[in-house]
Design a protein around this motif. Structure first.
Motif, PDB file in Angstrom:
ATOM      1  N   LEU A  28       0.842  -1.190   0.000  1.00  0.00           N
ATOM      2  CA  LEU A  28       0.000   0.000   0.000  1.00  0.00           C
ATOM      3  C   LEU A  28       0.877   1.240   0.000  1.00  0.00           C
ATOM      4  N   ILE A  29       0.683   2.092  -1.006  1.00  0.00           N
ATOM      5  CA  ILE A  29       1.325   3.400  -1.057  1.00  0.00           C
ATOM      6  C   ILE A  29       0.244   4.429  -0.774  1.00  0.00           C
ATOM      7  N   ALA A  30       0.304   5.040   0.407  1.00  0.00           N
ATOM      8  CA  ALA A  30      -0.749   5.955   0.825  1.00  0.00           C
ATOM      9  C   ALA A  30      -0.723   7.230  -0.005  1.00  0.00           C
ATOM     10  N   ASN A  31      -1.879   7.747  -0.307  1.00  0.00           N
ATOM     11  CA  ASN A  31      -2.021   8.953  -1.113  1.00  0.00           C
ATOM     12  C   ASN A  31      -1.286  10.120  -0.463  1.00  0.00           C
ATOM     13  N   GLY A  32      -0.373  10.735  -1.205  1.00  0.00           N
ATOM     14  CA  GLY A  32       0.361  11.889  -0.711  1.00  0.00           C
ATOM     15  C   GLY A  32       1.560  11.563   0.143  1.00  0.00           C
ATOM     16  N   VAL A  33       1.732  10.301   0.517  1.00  0.00           N
ATOM     17  CA  VAL A  33       2.850   9.917   1.378  1.00  0.00           C
ATOM     18  C   VAL A  33       4.070   9.546   0.548  1.00  0.00           C
ATOM     19  N   PHE A  34       3.831   8.900  -0.596  1.00  0.00           N
ATOM     20  CA  PHE A  34       4.899   8.441  -1.482  1.00  0.00           C
ATOM     21  C   PHE A  34       5.864   7.517  -0.746  1.00  0.00           C
ATOM     22  N   GLY A  35       5.276   6.587  -0.039  1.00  0.00           N
ATOM     23  CA  GLY A  35       6.036   5.556   0.646  1.00  0.00           C
ATOM     24  C   GLY A  35       5.109   4.406   0.975  1.00  0.00           C
ATOM     25  N   VAL A  36       5.651   3.194   1.092  1.00  0.00           N
ATOM     26  CA  VAL A  36       4.849   2.023   1.438  1.00  0.00           C
ATOM     27  C   VAL A  36       4.517   2.095   2.917  1.00  0.00           C
ATOM     28  N   THR A  37       3.217   2.093   3.228  1.00  0.00           N
ATOM     29  CA  THR A  37       2.771   2.213   4.616  1.00  0.00           C
ATOM     30  C   THR A  37       2.211   0.916   5.179  1.00  0.00           C
ATOM     31  N   ALA A  38       1.988  -0.082   4.317  1.00  0.00           N
ATOM     32  CA  ALA A  38       1.469  -1.367   4.801  1.00  0.00           C
ATOM     33  C   ALA A  38       1.713  -2.426   3.742  1.00  0.00           C
ATOM     34  N   SER A  39       1.733  -3.684   4.168  1.00  0.00           N
ATOM     35  CA  SER A  39       1.848  -4.822   3.263  1.00  0.00           C
ATOM     36  C   SER A  39       0.813  -5.852   3.685  1.00  0.00           C
ATOM     37  N   ILE A  40       0.046  -6.358   2.728  1.00  0.00           N
ATOM     38  CA  ILE A  40      -1.093  -7.227   3.022  1.00  0.00           C
ATOM     39  C   ILE A  40      -0.877  -8.572   2.339  1.00  0.00           C
ATOM     40  N   ALA A  41      -0.938  -9.644   3.102  1.00  0.00           N
ATOM     41  CA  ALA A  41      -0.780 -10.993   2.541  1.00  0.00           C
ATOM     42  C   ALA A  41      -2.028 -11.371   1.761  1.00  0.00           C
ATOM     43  N   VAL A  42      -1.821 -11.974   0.581  1.00  0.00           N
ATOM     44  CA  VAL A  42      -2.934 -12.404  -0.259  1.00  0.00           C
ATOM     45  C   VAL A  42      -2.690 -13.846  -0.686  1.00  0.00           C
ATOM     46  N   GLY A  43      -3.314 -14.276  -1.789  1.00  0.00           N
ATOM     47  CA  GLY A  43      -3.149 -15.642  -2.260  1.00  0.00           C
ATOM     48  C   GLY A  43      -1.836 -15.839  -3.001  1.00  0.00           C
ATOM     49  N   THR A  44      -1.758 -16.947  -3.739  1.00  0.00           N
ATOM     50  CA  THR A  44      -0.541 -17.305  -4.450  1.00  0.00           C
ATOM     51  C   THR A  44      -0.481 -16.626  -5.816  1.00  0.00           C
ATOM     52  N   GLU A  45       0.643 -15.988  -6.100  1.00  0.00           N
ATOM     53  CA  GLU A  45       0.892 -15.325  -7.385  1.00  0.00           C
ATOM     54  C   GLU A  45      -0.142 -14.250  -7.711  1.00  0.00           C
ATOM     55  N   PRO A  46      -0.240 -13.203  -6.939  1.00  0.00           N
ATOM     56  CA  PRO A  46      -1.143 -12.103  -7.332  1.00  0.00           C
ATOM     57  C   PRO A  46      -0.630 -11.411  -8.587  1.00  0.00           C
ATOM     58  N   VAL A  47      -1.487 -11.252  -9.576  1.00  0.00           N
ATOM     59  CA  VAL A  47      -1.045 -10.714 -10.867  1.00  0.00           C
ATOM     60  C   VAL A  47      -1.852  -9.507 -11.339  1.00  0.00           C
ATOM     61  N   MET A  48      -2.950  -9.187 -10.687  1.00  0.00           N
ATOM     62  CA  MET A  48      -3.773  -8.052 -11.100  1.00  0.00           C
ATOM     63  C   MET A  48      -4.620  -7.612  -9.917  1.00  0.00           C
ATOM     64  N   ILE A  49      -4.993  -6.323  -9.925  1.00  0.00           N
ATOM     65  CA  ILE A  49      -5.876  -5.773  -8.899  1.00  0.00           C
ATOM     66  C   ILE A  49      -6.972  -4.986  -9.595  1.00  0.00           C
ATOM     67  N   ALA A  50      -8.218  -5.203  -9.201  1.00  0.00           N
ATOM     68  CA  ALA A  50      -9.347  -4.433  -9.720  1.00  0.00           C
ATOM     69  C   ALA A  50      -9.843  -3.502  -8.621  1.00  0.00           C
ATOM     70  N   GLY A  51      -9.998  -2.242  -8.957  1.00  0.00           N
ATOM     71  CA  GLY A  51     -10.508  -1.264  -7.999  1.00  0.00           C
ATOM     72  C   GLY A  51     -10.677   0.061  -8.707  1.00  0.00           C
ATOM     73  N   ASN A  52     -11.485   0.941  -8.139  1.00  0.00           N
ATOM     74  CA  ASN A  52     -11.608   2.300  -8.670  1.00  0.00           C
ATOM     75  C   ASN A  52     -12.178   3.212  -7.597  1.00  0.00           C
ATOM     76  N   ALA A  53     -12.368   4.478  -7.955  1.00  0.00           N
ATOM     77  CA  ALA A  53     -12.785   5.470  -6.970  1.00  0.00           C
ATOM     78  C   ALA A  53     -14.217   5.281  -6.498  1.00  0.00           C
ATOM     79  N   ALA A  54     -15.005   4.407  -7.149  1.00  0.00           N
ATOM     80  CA  ALA A  54     -16.403   4.219  -6.776  1.00  0.00           C
ATOM     81  C   ALA A  54     -16.593   3.161  -5.700  1.00  0.00           C
ATOM     82  N   ASN A  55     -15.520   2.513  -5.257  1.00  0.00           N
ATOM     83  CA  ASN A  55     -15.661   1.404  -4.316  1.00  0.00           C
ATOM     84  C   ASN A  55     -14.586   1.494  -3.244  1.00  0.00           C
TER      85      ASN A  55
END
Length: 508
Positions: free
Chosen positions: A159-186
């Motif tokens: 996670l790179i927080a808006n305006g911070v320009f640095g990694v502020t967190a790391s979140i464990a997910v499944g195996t081989e993450p290759v894409m992320i879906a998201g937008n400003a509406a959610n």
């Protein structure tokens, strides 16, 4: 006293008259309409951004090139980090993932470059990813403007927080993450895990994992609808698309029929056993999802809105059509006005599969030089447009006026014009005509959608290859100066080596 009183009365009367005059002037002033002075380009500010790697012998930093949509001009080249692999965008910024080089004598860690999207001359902020973050390959944004980076090699999201320009967190997910879906509406993001065949759902409010959702085999891409209600996951391994309801946090069942497979939880795309879909694009007017099938000559169209499990009858995801096209598509886009779609027919032969993970290093395996034009109403290909070889990425401007195509394997062929019979000067050099010289010159073509004709930059007649592109990408070495060989062609500078483009995205 009488004189003093008259003087005071006259002064008071004069003051009242002046106030009335000023008031009348204010009343009249509202009817005066100012005439604006002449301004510049009246078009809405928008850019097409092309991402390139730099294949210098020793390796060099990549770059991206900005093309002004309304002016059809190059307005900036932005230097980036080493080995860029992905271009993403937030509400007002772009971000580029640089994979670095962990095998170098002095390892170069992966990083993220970000800057104001419509100001290519603005300051580029570089965020170095943690040493524990391996092989970053894709990213997305959230409703708060944060940037999330999928690290394929370490099974986590930074996670790179808006305006911070640095990694502020790391979140464990499944195996081989290759894409992320998201937008400003959610206020959620959905991480596609290629190795574990599932999607990790994360709250962007507190950056915690909400749920793990099973999908099809080897999911490779996902796109969220602009309203944030649905996520469409492209499963390359089994040739299907899974539709996630972001409110219910489940995969929706599909409408019964021959295209509804996997126990009624996935939509089969394509017409063969191995369509190998790699990419999806959401068109906002007709609200359809277009899927490029790299294993066969087709594009699939899926209904993209209005799903309702509570209605009677239920409204469920379904395939609308499989559209035959004139080559193997690598990328697809659609005009926002809902009239047409355009598919880049790269004809790639990358093993084991064509996708955003394999393309940057294997563009030479993509000789295709056509763009398919698809009628969104008639659901058929109406023609093709010739561009340079290596048509691997395509995107449309938000005003539907232009389509941008990357030709990663384009070339420039220069003819000898100083020896007869090719010589047109009064004094020709003695000796035979020298063979044509060919140079790799990857390019960008702008297609004007009103005519479906490529906007070509005029060149000297000594360049013989056609069709001509609109722009060439930046040089590998900025200090290289194209030179003229007077013993071969005294008009055309011989081009310097160029970088390798592999992705184009429009903003906004």
């Amino acid at each position: 006293m009488k004189v003093s009183f008259k003087t005071m009365w006259l002064l008071a009367s004069l003051s009242i008259l002046m106030l009335v005059a000023v008031g009348c002037n204010d009343t009249l002033r509202q009817f005066i309409v100012p005439v604006p002075s002449p301004s510049g380009d009246p078009g809405t500010l928008a850019h097409a951004i092309t991402l390139s790697t730099n294949p210098l012998p020793a390796g060099g930093n990549g770059s991206d090139m900005h093309i002004d949509v309304s002016g059809d001009s190059s307005v900036g080249i932005v230097p980036l980090g080493l080995n860029p692999v992905f271009l993403g965008k937030t509400t007002n910024r772009v971000f580029i993932i640089n994979s670095g080089d962990p095998t170098a004598t002095i390892p170069i860690p992966p990083s993220v470059s970000t800057y104001i999207a419509l100001l290519p001359t603005s300051t580029v902020s570089t965020v170095t990813l943690p040493a524990t973050s391996l092989n970053p390959v894709a990213g997305a944004t959230s409703s708060t403007g944060n940037i999330y980076i999928a690290n394929r090699g370490s099974n986590n999201v930074d996670l790179i927080a808006n305006g911070v320009f640095g990694v502020t967190a790391s979140i464990a997910v499944g195996t081989e993450p290759v894409m992320i879906a998201g937008n400003a509406a959610n206020n959620k993001i959905f991480v596609v895990n290629h190795g574990s065949n599932n999607v990790t759902e994360i709250s962007t409010i507190d950056d915690t994992v909400i749920k793990t959702i099973p999908v099809g085999s080897q999911p490779i891409w996902a796109v969220m609808s602009p309203d944030g209600l649905f996520v469409f996951v492209v499963n390359q391994g089994d040739g299907t698309v899974s539709v996630i309801d972001t409110s219910l946090d489940i995969v929706l069942p599909c409408a019964p029929g021959p295209s509804c497979v996997a126990g009624g939880t996935a939509i089969k795309v394509g017409t063969t056993a191995s369509p190998s879909p790699n990419f999806a694009f959401y068109e906002p007017t007709l609200k359809r999802v277009y899927v490029s099938n790299t294993g066969e000559q087709s594009v699939s169209v899926i209904k993209g809105n209005g799903f309702d499990l509570g209605s009677n009858p239920q409204v469920l995801p379904a395939k609308i059509a499989d559209i035959p096209v004139s080559g193997l598509p690598t990328s697809i886009t659609a005009l926002s006005n809902g009239t047409r779609a355009y598919a880049a027919l790269g004809n790639c032969t990358i093993a084991p599969a064509v996708n955003h993970l394999t393309l940057p290093a294997n563009v030479s395996s993509c000789p295709g030089n056509l763009v398919s034009v698809i009628d969104a109403v008639g659901l058929r290909e109406t023609g093709t447009i010739g561009v340079g070889p290596g048509a691997i990425s395509v995107d449309a401007s938000s005003d539907s006026s232009r389509v941008y195509v990357v030709s990663a394997n384009d070339i420039t062929t220069v003819r000898d014009d100083v020896h007869a019979p090719n010589c047109t000067d009064t004094a020709c050099l003695a000796g035979p005509v020298q063979p044509d010289r060919t140079f790799p010159t990857p390019s960008i073509s702008i297609i004007k959608t009103a005519t479906n004709v490529v906007l070509a930059t005029p060149v000297n007649g000594g360049i013989v290859n056609r069709p001509l592109p609109t722009f060439h990408v930046p040089q590998q070495d900025p200090s290289c100066v194209p030179t003229i060989d007077p013993n071969f062609n005294d008009d055309v500078p011989l081009p310097c080596p160029l970088q390798n483009p592999f992705m184009v995205r429009t903003f906004p």
